[in-house]
Design an enzyme around this catalytic site. Sequence first.
Site, mmCIF file in Angstrom:
data_model
loop_
_atom_site.group_PDB
_atom_site.id
_atom_site.type_symbol
_atom_site.label_atom_id
_atom_site.label_comp_id
_atom_site.label_asym_id
_atom_site.label_seq_id
_atom_site.Cartn_x
_atom_site.Cartn_y
_atom_site.Cartn_z
ATOM 1 N N TYR A 14 12.712 35.556 33.085
ATOM 2 C CA TYR A 14 11.644 34.697 33.615
ATOM 3 C C TYR A 14 12.318 33.402 34.065
ATOM 4 C CZ TYR A 14 8.357 37.702 31.032
ATOM 5 O OH TYR A 14 7.630 38.762 30.554
ATOM 6 N N HIS A 51 14.769 46.588 24.589
ATOM 7 C CA HIS A 51 15.391 45.276 24.834
ATOM 8 C C HIS A 51 15.421 44.453 23.549
ATOM 9 C CE1 HIS A 51 14.585 45.073 29.459
ATOM 10 N NE2 HIS A 51 15.378 46.061 29.105
ATOM 11 N N TYR A 99 6.168 37.563 21.909
ATOM 12 C CA TYR A 99 6.661 38.504 22.925
ATOM 13 C C TYR A 99 6.732 39.930 22.367
ATOM 14 C CZ TYR A 99 9.207 39.847 27.140
ATOM 15 O OH TYR A 99 9.578 40.438 28.323
HETATM 16 C C1 PHB Z 1 7.106 44.254 35.010
HETATM 17 O O1 PHB Z 1 8.057 44.939 34.608
HETATM 18 O O2 PHB Z 1 6.417 44.617 35.987
HETATM 19 C C2 PHB Z 1 6.796 42.993 34.308
HETATM 20 C C3 PHB Z 1 7.615 42.542 33.290
HETATM 21 C C4 PHB Z 1 7.301 41.374 32.631
HETATM 22 C C5 PHB Z 1 6.177 40.662 32.983
HETATM 23 C C6 PHB Z 1 5.341 41.117 33.994
HETATM 24 C C7 PHB Z 1 5.657 42.284 34.656
HETATM 25 O O3 PHB Z 1 5.861 39.526 32.325
#
Ligand code: PHB
Length: 390
Positions: free
Chosen positions: A203, A76, A385
């Site tokens: 998110y 990504h 990140y």
């Molecule tokens: C997940 O893919 O389960 C996932 C992705 C991002 C997050 C938490 C879980 O911050």
Amino acid sequence: MSTKIKTDVLIIGAGPSGLLLSQLLYQEGISSIIVERTSKTRVLSRIRAGVLERGTIEALNEADCDARLQKERIDHDGVILGFDGDGFEIPIKALTGHKVTVYGQTEITKDLIDACERRDQEIHWDCPDGQIERVDGDSALFRFSDAAGVKTIIESKFIAGCDGFHGVSRAAIAQSKPFERVYPFGWLGVLVDQPPVAHNVIYANHTDGFALASMRSETRARYYVQTAPDETLDDWPIERFWETYVRRMGSLADGLITGDPIEMSIAPLRSFVSEPMSYARLFLAGDAAHIVPPTGAKGLNLAIADTRRLAHALASFWQGNETPLNSYSKEALDRVWKVERFSWYLTRLMHQFPEDSAFEKKMQRAEFDYIRSSEAAQTMIAENYVGLNF
Ligand code: PHB
Ligand code: APR
């Protein structure tokens, strides 16, 4: 009567931390034995987050456990933040030069177990009552019995506590100090065999609560919603999940394909650090020493960073240099606290907190608008990140 066996490093726990540590030590010619409380089937059935930092990919490559990861990885270049149904992309690759990779933690665990089995690594599964008997003096001692009740005592130069948040090793550090924040909500996760709603992870904050879009492959999606702290799966029939999900995501869920879940689970959210991370011959790594809330997907990455550092420190010890082992706790904690900060920050930004006043809600919205308009703020998020330097 107990059988007594010896090894260089006794590893408590066959999660990602313990499994990777045994592999890295093996490559350095250091022997280890893993003792795991539960069964291999149970360890392999745990569904956890799936976003990997470049440092985690490097560690799995160094460990020679990345063949399947390299074939199946989904990279990504960006991540999307949303507020009240409207979002924008933070171009993480353009801002940092690095990407993140989607590959499930369950798959990593499987790859690490396969590597252990290929080299006949000694792993004792199903040992529910393991206890640390001694961590100072000339050697460390660990006592356990297997499912058949056969008792064993292991004498080792060091013990690696890789036994997660509910393990026994943290308690063996008498002067340990816990730091904790329990959040007033949980996450309900749904795994569904449908193409993911978006290419990127999303998110999303909404007055109704948080929602997240993620994936495991081009045909398997992982979605989450924020729940009240006392809610259970009984409160969340799948129809309620999808209806809530669509409301919170708004236009970010355009094109969503729903379906029957292949897994659903609720987890509480917590930030936790126990200091120090070592005492005498005992060294903690991963969830045994710290927990992050899943916002940002740092738990596994942090565990792998500890493990890499510990493996390097142990290898240096056997090469005659004790300094990295002596500074392990301090140096690991320096990084742990930075990652705790980021996970806490993103959790604070993206969730509805029942105790927030109208003023704090305005602050949260202003923070989101500021990030949207500021490359500097986006760079702060992007560099955390993709993973801080090791
Ligand atoms: C997940 O893919 O389960 C996932 C992705 C991002 C997050 C938490 C879980 O911050
Ligand atoms: N004896 C032996 N094994 C134990 C004991 C014990 N007394 N107590 C716990 N264990 C085992 C657990 O059964 C588990 O398999 O230790 C293992 C710890 O694994 P994880 O909890 O996966 O922790 P870790 O390897 O540090 O990985 C961290 O997993 O929890 C997630 O979000 C977290 O992604 C992060 C990663």
